[in-house]
Design a protein around this motif. Structure first.
Motif, PDB file in Angstrom:
ATOM      1  N   LEU A  26       0.798  -1.229   0.000  1.00 43.92           N
ATOM      2  CA  LEU A  26       0.000   0.000   0.000  1.00 43.92           C
ATOM      3  C   LEU A  26       0.829   1.276   0.000  1.00 43.92           C
ATOM      4  CD1 LEU A  26      -2.876  -0.928   2.488  1.00 43.92           C
ATOM      5  CD2 LEU A  26      -3.050  -0.643   0.006  1.00 43.92           C
ATOM      6  N   GLU A  27       2.104   1.160   0.320  1.00 40.82           N
ATOM      7  CA  GLU A  27       2.922   2.368   0.463  1.00 40.82           C
ATOM      8  C   GLU A  27       2.889   3.220  -0.792  1.00 40.82           C
ATOM      9  OE1 GLU A  27       7.413   3.645   2.004  1.00 40.82           O
ATOM     10  OE2 GLU A  27       6.802   1.544   1.952  1.00 40.82           O
ATOM     11  N   ALA A  28       3.060   2.584  -1.953  1.00 39.25           N
ATOM     12  CA  ALA A  28       3.072   3.328  -3.211  1.00 39.25           C
ATOM     13  C   ALA A  28       1.706   3.930  -3.537  1.00 39.25           C
ATOM     14  CB  ALA A  28       3.515   2.410  -4.355  1.00 39.25           C
TER      15      ALA A  28
ATOM     16  N   VAL B 253      -0.696   4.944  -1.041  1.00 38.12           N
ATOM     17  CA  VAL B 253      -1.251   5.902  -0.075  1.00 38.12           C
ATOM     18  C   VAL B 253      -0.238   6.841   0.557  1.00 38.12           C
ATOM     19  CG1 VAL B 253      -3.055   4.218   0.482  1.00 38.12           C
ATOM     20  CG2 VAL B 253      -1.017   4.369   1.956  1.00 38.12           C
ATOM     21  N   GLU B 254       1.053   6.578   0.466  1.00 39.95           N
ATOM     22  CA  GLU B 254       2.041   7.381   1.193  1.00 39.95           C
ATOM     23  C   GLU B 254       1.955   8.858   0.809  1.00 39.95           C
ATOM     24  OE1 GLU B 254       6.730   7.160   2.505  1.00 39.95           O
ATOM     25  OE2 GLU B 254       6.153   6.456   0.499  1.00 39.95           O
ATOM     26  N   GLY B 255       1.854   9.701   1.827  1.00 42.53           N
ATOM     27  CA  GLY B 255       1.813  11.135   1.603  1.00 42.53           C
ATOM     28  C   GLY B 255       0.497  11.666   1.081  1.00 42.53           C
ATOM     29  N   LYS B 256      -0.506  10.815   0.996  1.00 41.53           N
ATOM     30  CA  LYS B 256      -1.793  11.240   0.445  1.00 41.53           C
ATOM     31  C   LYS B 256      -2.837  11.373   1.547  1.00 41.53           C
ATOM     32  CE  LYS B 256      -1.008   9.009  -4.034  1.00 41.53           C
ATOM     33  NZ  LYS B 256      -1.532   7.998  -5.016  1.00 41.53           N
ATOM     34  N   SER B 257      -3.787  12.265   1.304  1.00 40.63           N
ATOM     35  CA  SER B 257      -4.903  12.447   2.219  1.00 40.63           C
ATOM     36  C   SER B 257      -6.179  11.944   1.564  1.00 40.63           C
ATOM     37  CB  SER B 257      -5.058  13.923   2.599  1.00 40.63           C
ATOM     38  OG  SER B 257      -3.951  14.375   3.321  1.00 40.63           O
ATOM     39  N   PHE B 258      -7.021  11.329   2.362  1.00 43.37           N
ATOM     40  CA  PHE B 258      -8.272  10.757   1.850  1.00 43.37           C
ATOM     41  C   PHE B 258      -9.437  11.287   2.674  1.00 43.37           C
ATOM     42  CE2 PHE B 258      -4.837   7.818   1.022  1.00 43.37           C
ATOM     43  CZ  PHE B 258      -5.034   7.462  -0.308  1.00 43.37           C
TER      44      PHE B 258
END
Length: 502
Positions: free
Chosen positions: A485-487, A489-494
């Protein structure tokens, strides 16, 4: 082993494929009726004079499907077992010694995962899904596996379970660098045990949805057997003037059902060594969990079960332990208050391994045990069933239904292990329309786990619902168990509701 009093194959009940049976010749019919009269079950013919030709043919077919001479024996066997359970001295209970937990990220977990993945890559794992139940308590007559929860995708339980297998196969092939030419060859064969009430609609649902990405050749469906229901006195019950009341023989009918369907021959031909079994209504199950499989193999056990820590002494859950020196699941109603409240040296409950119906078996154990199914306990489920009074008026009648339990095979194992897992990560059953174990709680538990996965991989969920809750779902096709999942969701806001569909 044939341990039912049903002559016909499960589901067919003696009928021709079209569902009707021509009337039998007079001599054969006379002999059948005399046999039933002699067995004390002649009352099923009391409406004979009022039946149509088709109804008579149906009743004849129903009677041919029952080995009537065994009905009394089955009733007596179950009655004696119930009496023994009530009067026998208390069993000697001990905690199961081989009942461990594995710390996430530990070397032990990595080793178990590697071995489990290797076992799957070598096509040595088959999966069995228990899915014979209807969603009656959920307000649906459909198989429970077709139930769609109010999560963002609207997927059914069947779809989530099937997609887990698809993703796991993809992951195994990537890890082990299997050639592209082998990509379409299944690594895991899936067996579903349905019931007569759910079989046809289950098959149709799966076919119409293209097996949710699995190959038709890797999905196999078998039907559990049924037992005729009786009165507490052992008399058969008519559910209509031409139909004998029957009920599925419990989740312990699994072993006979897969045997009858040819599973063991397929296991032999394809080299399957381990069977992973689970129930359809657990929304957090990790299907064919490689860590559990690897742990099971490392221990060299014949039988294994996942368990969760019991919440409190009064929780109504079966407990994995030893009974009279043999592995067993003791029902909450069977354990004394003293044992239920007993504490271990560290202050935890002495008997705290709650059974969650996720099991592993060696095929060699199942092959040996299938010849001993006759000695499995036959449990009585006391229920009301629809019947007819002497005048043919519908009535609710006290009845006994006869059931086998899936865990009653455990005492036959020479070695058994338990793996304790976190309830919030692996066990959330769908049982009730509202309240505990309901669609609402299942969605809450999945959302909490998937939010945890996103945040552990550097993602953030900013906007919550007014009550502070988050609706969050990650497709099994995106991640089997939080990996990869790192690629994404990393650094993203949901923003809630969150759905990662791939």
């Amino acid at each position: 082993a044939q341990h039912t009093h049903t002559r016909a194959r499960s589901g067919s009940r003696g009928r021709t494929p079209g569902g009707t049976t021509p009337a039998m010749d007079e001599a054969r019919w006379t002999a059948l009726r005399e046999e039933w009269e002699a067995a004390g079950q002649g009352h099923v013919f009391r409406f004979w004079a009022t039946l149509s030709v088709e109804e008579r043919a149906q009743l004849q077919s129903e009677c041919e499907a029952v080995a009537v001479g065994e009905v009394a024996a089955v009733h007596e066997r179950a009655s004696l077992q119930e009496e023994r359970a009530r009067t026998a001295p208390p069993s000697v209970l001990e905690p199961l010694q081989d009942n461990d937990s594995i710390t996430a990220g530990s070397e032990e977990e990595k080793r178990a995962r590697r071995r489990g993945l290797q076992h799957i890559a070598e096509k040595k794992v088959a999966v069995v899904l228990l899915c014979g139940g209807q969603g009656s308590r959920l307000g649906s007559s459909n198989p429970k596996g077709m139930f769609r929860l109010a999560w963002p995708s609207g997927k059914s339980l069947f779809q989530r379970h099937f997609e887990q297998i698809k993703k796991l196969e993809q992951y195994v092939k990537e890890v082990h660098g299997l050639e592209s030419g082998q990509v379409k060859e299944p690594l895991i064969h899936l067996w579903l045990m349905t019931s007569p009430a759910t079989d046809k609609v289950t098959r149709t649902f799966l076919e119409s949805n293209d097996y949710f990405g699995l190959l038709p050749s890797q999905v196999h469906v078998c039907v559990q057997a049924t037992y005729p229901a009786t009165t507490p006195q052992g008399k058969l019950i008519l559910s209509s003037k031409s139909t004998i009341a029957r009920a599925p023989n419990g989740n312990g009918g699994l072993y006979e059902a897969i045997d009858r369907a040819g599973a063991f021959e397929m296991f032999e031909e394809s080299g399957v060594e381990t069977v992973f079994a689970f129930a359809v209504d657990n929304v957090l199950v990790k299907v064919a969990d490689p860590v559990f499989i690897g742990y099971f193999l490392d221990k060299g056990a014949e039988c294994g079960a996942k368990v969760v820590e019991k919440r409190d002494p009064e929780e109504r859950v079966g407990l994995l332990c030893k009974r009279d020196g043999k592995p067993a699941v003791v029902e909450y109603s069977e354990i004394s208050s003293e044992d239920a409240h007993a504490r271990a040296e560290d202050g935890s409950l002495k008997y705290n391994a709650g059974n969650i119906c996720i099991h592993a078996y060696s095929v060699e154990f199942l092959k040996r045990a299938r010849n001993k199914l006759d000695i499995m306990p036959l449990h009585i489920a006391k229920r009301k069933v629809q019947s007819l009074d002497q005048d043919g008026t519908p009535q609710a009648l006290d009845a006994w239904k006869y059931e086998l339990f899936i865990f009653d095979i455990f005492p036959l194992a020479n070695s058994m292990v338990g793996l304790q897992v976190l309830r919030e990560e692996e066990f959330s059953p769908l049982k009730n329309k509202e309240g505990k174990d309901s669609p609402e709680t299942c969605v809450v538990h999945v959302s909490a786990l998937h939010r945890k996965w996103i945040e552990a991989n550097g993602g953030k969920i900013e906007a919550c619902d007014k009550d502070g809750s988050v609706l969050c779902e990650i497709s099994p096709l995106v991640s089997y168990g939080g990996e990869g999942l790192e690629a994404v969701v990393e650094g993203k806001s949901f923003q809630s509701p969150v759905y990662l569909s791939g």
